[in-house]
Design an enzyme around this catalytic site. Structure first.
Site, mmCIF file in Angstrom:
data_model
loop_
_atom_site.group_PDB
_atom_site.id
_atom_site.type_symbol
_atom_site.label_atom_id
_atom_site.label_comp_id
_atom_site.label_asym_id
_atom_site.label_seq_id
_atom_site.Cartn_x
_atom_site.Cartn_y
_atom_site.Cartn_z
ATOM 1 N N ASN A 11 0.902 -1.035 -0.072
ATOM 2 C CA ASN A 11 -0.224 -0.005 -0.152
ATOM 3 C C ASN A 11 0.843 1.221 0.028
ATOM 4 O OD1 ASN A 11 -1.743 2.046 0.660
ATOM 5 N ND2 ASN A 11 -2.542 1.294 2.652
ATOM 6 N N LYS A 13 0.029 4.175 -0.380
ATOM 7 C CA LYS A 13 -0.500 5.491 0.466
ATOM 8 C C LYS A 13 -0.368 6.722 -0.565
ATOM 9 C CE LYS A 13 -0.198 2.988 4.765
ATOM 10 N NZ LYS A 13 0.130 3.097 6.283
ATOM 11 N N GLY A 172 2.915 2.505 10.913
ATOM 12 C CA GLY A 172 3.925 3.376 10.681
ATOM 13 C C GLY A 172 4.685 3.757 12.063
ATOM 14 N N SER A 211 3.930 -1.991 10.292
ATOM 15 C CA SER A 211 5.405 -2.180 10.472
ATOM 16 C C SER A 211 5.875 -3.574 10.155
ATOM 17 C CB SER A 211 5.714 -1.875 11.951
ATOM 18 O OG SER A 211 5.282 -0.573 12.366
HETATM 19 P P1 13P Z 1 3.034 0.400 7.869
HETATM 20 O O1 13P Z 1 3.633 -1.103 7.166
HETATM 21 O O2 13P Z 1 3.992 1.632 7.186
HETATM 22 O O3 13P Z 1 3.171 0.261 9.208
HETATM 23 O O4 13P Z 1 1.896 0.621 7.071
HETATM 24 C C1 13P Z 1 0.777 -0.491 7.213
HETATM 25 C C2 13P Z 1 -0.352 -0.094 6.318
HETATM 26 O O5 13P Z 1 -1.191 0.882 6.803
HETATM 27 C C3 13P Z 1 -0.678 -0.941 5.071
HETATM 28 O O6 13P Z 1 -2.032 -0.616 4.805
#
Ligand code: 13P
Length: 251
Positions: A11, A13, A172, A211
């Site tokens: 993802n 984002k 995150g 994470s």
């Molecule tokens: P992280 O891997 O950066 O913690 O994000 C996880 C997430 O929200 C995937 O959709």
């Protein structure tokens, strides 16, 4: 227990522009196109989907979106529908906690999206997960059970569904859930599926997200109810993301 092919989904984002997105996906292709026994998915921002679809054409890596509107068309300024995405993507993330938090999406809306998405022949990757205060109060299992049931209200197309358990406190933060915590919650998600549609409970893939990196993914993936990972930060680094794919293929 039924064999469930592992899934590693990235993802991205609200990161990358068109140029850097193409560069990233080409690097991922170089490193992991030939890796078998794992489903690989990247979910870039909407504006990059067309160019990235072109770059992925004929490869083993599938393309997903990060959100979609529950309506097929109409007066919804700025929104993107399954009608627009059909033929371009195979998966779409719905109900991500960031959308629930920052865009006020309710489980009712997520349920409507799940139905529209699966009717369009696209696989929803449906996210659920509790925040830190719920986790601390010992009510995570209860919360996720209710949230998942509400997010699947009216859903019927069970062959076309991936669930992602993503505890908000692990997203995150660099603090992933322990494999024990993640397994417990993935098993709870599967129990909900069993209650809603017993025949498919053994075949629906349940991913963990929060994470995930190449240091913790193996331990997560050997858990009996965890079938893959939904990856944020680590999916923006071609080498790290490909390492996750490689580990999942040999797990
Ligand atoms: P992280 O891997 O950066 O913690 O994000 C996880 C997430 O929200 C995937 O959709």
């Amino acid at each position: 227990m039924k064999y469930r092919k592992p899934v590693i989904a990235g993802n991205w984002k609200m990161n990358t522009d068109i140029e850097s997105g193409i560069k990233l996906v080409k690097e991922i292709l170089d490193l992991s196109d030939s890796i078998a026994n794992v489903e690989k998915i990247v979910c870039p921002p909407f504006v990059s989907l067309t160019s990235i679809a072109r770059a992925l054409n004929g490869s083993s890596i599938q393309l997903g979106a990060q959100n979609v509107n529950a309506n097929e068309n109409g007066s919804f300024t700025g929104e993107i529908s399954t009608t627009m995405l059909c033929g371009l993507i195979s998966h779409v993330i719905i109900g991500h906690s960031e959308r629930r938090m920052f865009n006020g999406e309710s489980s009712n809306q997520v349920a409507a999206k799940a139905i529209t998405v699966s009717n369009a022949g696209i696989v929803p990757i449906l996210c659920v997960g509790e925040d830190l205060s719920i986790r601390k109060s010992g009510k995570a299992a209860n919360f996720v059970t209710k949230q998942l049931k509400a997010s699947l209200k009216g859903f019927l197309n069970w062959e076309s569904l991936i669930i992602a358990y993503e505890p908000i406190w692990a997203i995150g933060t660099g603090e992933a859930a322990t494999s024990g915590q993640a397994q417990e919650m993935a098993a709870i998600c599967r129990k909900v599926i069993y209650q809603l549609s017993p025949d498919v409970a053994d075949s629906v893939r349940v991913l963990y997200g929060g994470s995930v990196n190449s240091g913790n993914v193996a331990e997560l993936l050997i858990q009996p109810d965890i079938d893959g990972a939904l990856v944020g930060g680590a999916s923006l680094k071609a080498k790290e993301f490909s390492n996750l794919i490689r580990i999942a293929s040999s797990n």
